[in-house]
Design an enzyme around this catalytic site. Structure first.
Site, short mmCIF file in Angstrom:
data_model
loop_
_atom_site.label_atom_id
_atom_site.label_comp_id
_atom_site.label_asym_id
_atom_site.label_seq_id
_atom_site.Cartn_x
_atom_site.Cartn_y
_atom_site.Cartn_z
N LYS A 51 -5.54 -10.72 3.91
CA LYS A 51 -4.91 -10.46 2.60
C LYS A 51 -4.19 -9.12 2.60
O LYS A 51 -3.09 -8.99 2.05
CB LYS A 51 -5.97 -10.51 1.50
CG LYS A 51 -5.36 -10.54 0.10
CD LYS A 51 -6.37 -10.99 -0.95
CE LYS A 51 -5.72 -11.00 -2.33
NZ LYS A 51 -6.53 -11.65 -3.35
N ASP A 52 -4.81 -8.10 3.24
CA ASP A 52 -4.13 -6.81 3.36
C ASP A 52 -2.86 -6.94 4.19
O ASP A 52 -1.87 -6.23 3.95
CB ASP A 52 -5.06 -5.77 4.00
CG ASP A 52 -6.12 -5.26 3.01
OD1 ASP A 52 -5.97 -5.52 1.80
OD2 ASP A 52 -7.09 -4.62 3.46
N HIS A 101 -18.11 2.82 1.50
CA HIS A 101 -18.97 1.85 2.18
C HIS A 101 -20.44 2.03 1.83
O HIS A 101 -21.27 1.21 2.20
CB HIS A 101 -18.72 1.91 3.69
CG HIS A 101 -17.45 1.19 4.07
ND1 HIS A 101 -17.34 0.39 5.17
CD2 HIS A 101 -16.24 1.14 3.44
CE1 HIS A 101 -16.12 -0.12 5.22
NE2 HIS A 101 -15.43 0.32 4.19
N GLU A 128 11.27 16.68 -6.16
CA GLU A 128 11.32 15.27 -5.80
C GLU A 128 10.71 14.44 -6.92
O GLU A 128 9.92 14.94 -7.71
CB GLU A 128 10.54 15.04 -4.51
CG GLU A 128 11.17 15.69 -3.31
CD GLU A 128 12.45 14.98 -2.90
OE1 GLU A 128 12.39 14.08 -2.06
OE2 GLU A 128 13.52 15.33 -3.45
N SER A 180 -17.20 -1.78 -2.76
CA SER A 180 -15.99 -1.75 -3.57
C SER A 180 -16.29 -2.21 -4.99
O SER A 180 -17.17 -3.04 -5.22
CB SER A 180 -14.94 -2.69 -2.98
OG SER A 180 -14.51 -2.22 -1.73
#
Lengths: 251, 427
Positions: free
Chosen positions: B245-246, B217, B289, B221
């Site tokens: 959108k998320d 922040h 894994e 971005s």
């Protein structure tokens, strides 16, 4: 060990080839009612499998993580479960004098093991510990198909193969030399429901029961899963429509 | 307004009273409401939010699992069965948690790929990127220790193999390994401390995620064009544009996760972990894994154990210095004709390493592993610096708004094809 690492989402498909070197035959496949997203246990088959377990398997194999009350999941009534549990005696703690006592089993008790401990089981079985059956299907590659195949895999060894004393040749067992004598034959049990007890039928039924003991919540898991998936697909559509409407003025 | 109080602009008197004394409402409004966000994100920009949600779900399910789990080597396996069979919806909580680990890595790996492809690690976001690498390391430690807790065969032998890696350190190796174990082999003390740390580390991750977001922040971005925000015409408020959108991506992601949980919960696991740990019986193959397989392949591709361990750690370490290895001033691969091929090739390389990690190191697999390992390091240490020097980038658009807002053709140079808004965003 027959390792299968499958990373989904088209990540990796890797049936570890080198580890399969023990050349066990490809497994037989049966039709399983519990396969697929709507799959549920066939209670009749599972009950027949429980009959085989009680009359045959339980002579050597423990089933520590199953309690008698769990038999409700394959359709046994409360009265039936009480009767099954009451047929065994289990340690009942201490009496007023501090002496260990025994009491008849209750539905809340875990399945009684045939031997007091693993060491005793090993000693009685010529050094080979019969594996606990509560997780057998989940602990083997192939799951129910492995059990189904193994039960039918006792064949005459190929010429030149020497089977050591106390062992048997099974074409589906990794390495082939298995310490367990052939547990099932045709008509090894007389089914209470009149089903014809062929070897394949018995193998199918016991594999069904052992799948239940490995995954006792599978029915509910599938039922709930369908609802959750429908909800999430619905929410995907709703949020996508909301996204289009909100973004309409941003272009 | 009395001195020492924050000048809140909230209308509601109760919220205002709180906000003047503790301006968290204004803070949230500023950082997640009106926060100016580049208007041209694609769906790759969902994955940070997805990772955050996954972390929270993992902590929530983990807290409930810990209520029923017993971290003792004689009882751990049985307590997991107790969760699976007796605890109400215990099977659901555990399946969400164990598949959640895989989902977390899928999401974070895609998030990292996004950063690599669009150059999100470059000035001014170097520290943001490095904090991300710290989160990855913490996740790996947490996942490894979590896998030990069910105390199955693979838990035990995986723990034995991985902790033994530290014995490769000269002189003090053995001492370090015994210190990690709390004894002379993996045992009850190991299980106890792994449980403790498995519970602790996720909260450390939360802390680093907080720093990651603070750093984000400050710099703002990155975006698919990789160019700086020039003004308000280039941004949209985070809410409602990116919250919605998320949400779309989150619903799709949760549906995939749920498909695993309900219909193939054991697909990504190893069957032999359903056999209780037995220190006297080594499995024929000890395989980690899936999310560790590429690193495992790098480890095994070096004949020398110490070098193998060093190289494995270096494969993560190289990410720390990536911001200084990349010499190109252009962030987004959209404008880098050569590097945009190299980054997907690196992904292919990592898949190959994963394949190698899942197989017995013999014959062709060994060779493949060495080539792929070499490619991995060549990519970062040689290709990345050199391509940045010699590549001719495509012309950059003048601003984010220029290629996105079609109806105002004023300004802006030639519009790069890839930068035009996707049809689906033109509802």
């Amino acid at each position: 060990m027959r390792m299968r690492i499958i990373a989904a989402l088209a990540f990796l498909m890797a049936p570890a080839g080198g580890a399969m070197a023990q050349d066990a035959a490809p497994l037989l496949h049966s039709h399983w009612s519990f396969d697929g997203i709507f799959g549920t246990y066939d209670d009749a088959a599972a009950q027949r499998g429980f009959q085989i377990y009680s009359q045959i398997c339980s002579a050597c194999h423990s089933m520590k993580y199953m309690a008698y009350r769990n038999l409700a999941g394959i359709g046994l009534s409360k009265a039936q479960i009480k009767a099954v549990a009451a047929a065994v005696t289990v340690p009942g703690g201490l009496d007023d004098q501090g002496k260990e006592i025994e009491r008849p089993g209750r539905p809340s008790d875990q399945f009684k093991s045939p031997f007091p401990n693993d060491k005793a089981a090993e000693a009685a079985m010529g050094g080979a510990l019969p594996p606990d059956q509560s997780l057998l299907v989940s602990a083997r590659d192939g799951g129910p198909n492995y059990i189904y195949s193994l039960m039918q895999g006792y064949v005459t060894p190929p010429p030149g193969v020497k089977v050591p004393d106390g062992h048997y040749y099974n074409k589906y067992f990794p390495g082939h030399m298995i310490a367990m004598p052939p547990p099932l034959t045709a008509n090894a049990v007389t089914y209470a429901d009149g089903t014809k007890a062929t070897l394949a039928q018995e193998a199918h039924d016991v594999a069904t029961f052992l799948t239940y003991t490995s995954y006792p919540n599978l029915d509910e898991q599938h039922r709930l899963g369908v609802k959750v998936m429908l909800f999430l697909i619905f929410m995907t559509i709703v949020t996508y429509i909301a996204k289009r409407r909100i973004w309409a003025d941003a272009h | 307004m009395a001195a020492g109080l924050f000048k809140s602009e909230l209308k509601n008197p109760v919220l205002r009273w709180v906000d003047t004394r503790l301006p968290v409402i204004t803070l949230m409004q500023k950082e997640y409401g009106t926060f100016p966000t580049p208007r041209n994100f694609n769906y790759f920009w969902n994955f940070g939010a997805l990772a955050t949600v996954t972390l929270l779900i993992m902590i929530a399910t983990g807290v409930f699992l810990a209520m029923h789990y017993t971290p003792n080597s004689t009882m751990a396996f049985a307590s997991v069965q107790h969760i699976m069979r007796d605890v109400n919806y215990g099977w659901l909580i555990r399946y969400v948690h164990m598949n959640g680990a895989s989902m977390f890595f899928i999401v974070v790996y895609i998030h990292i790929y996004r950063g690599l492809y669009y150059g999100s690690y470059k000035f001014p976001r170097e520290l943001l990127w490095m904090l991300g690498v710290v989160i990855l390391l913490l996740m790996m430690a947490t996942a490894f220790m979590g896998y030990v807790l069910p105390w199955g065969q693979m838990s035990f032998w995986g723990a034995t193999v991985i902790t033994n890696l530290f014995s490769a350190i000269p002189v003090v190796g053995t001492t370090i390994v015994q210190w990690l174990w709390g004894g002379f082999s993996v045992g009850n003390p190991t299980l106890n401390r792994f449980f403790s740390l498995h519970y602790l580390l996720p909260f450390v991750i939360v802390g680093v995620v907080f720093l990651h977001v603070v750093a984000l922040h400050i710099t703002g971005s990155n975006n698919p064009l990789g160019i700086d925000v020039k003004g308000p015409q280039d941004t949209l408020p985070f809410h409602p544009y990116y919250t919605v959108k998320d949400s779309v991506g989150l619903c799709v992601f949760l549906a995939i996760w749920a498909a695993f949980v309900f219909f193939m919960p054991n697909l990504l696991g190893d069957v032999i972990n359903n056999i209780p740990a037995n220190p006297l019986h080594t499995p024929a193959d000890v395989v980690p894994e899936w999310y560790f397989l590429p690193f495992y392949a790098i480890l095994r591709s070096v004949p020398n154990k110490f070098m193998g361990v060093m190289l494995m750690f270096a494969s993560i370490g190289v990410l720390f210095v990536l911001p200084w290895l990349d010499t190109s001033p252009v962030r987004s691969c959209r404008f880098r004709p050569i590097y945009r091929i190299l980054v997907p090739l690196l992904v292919v390389d990592v898949f190959v390493l994963g394949y190698v990690g899942a197989h017995h190191p013999q014959g062709f697999i060994i060779l493949l592993g060495r080539v792929a390992t070499a490619w991995y390091f060549l990519h970062f240490l040689v290709f990345t610096p050199l391509v940045g020097l010699f590549e001719t980038p495509l012309p950059l658009p003048e601003s984010i708004a220029a290629p996105v807002v079609r109806k105002s053709p004023s300004g802006g140079g030639p519009i790069p094809g890839g930068a035009v808004a996707k049809p689906m965003e033109n509802a």
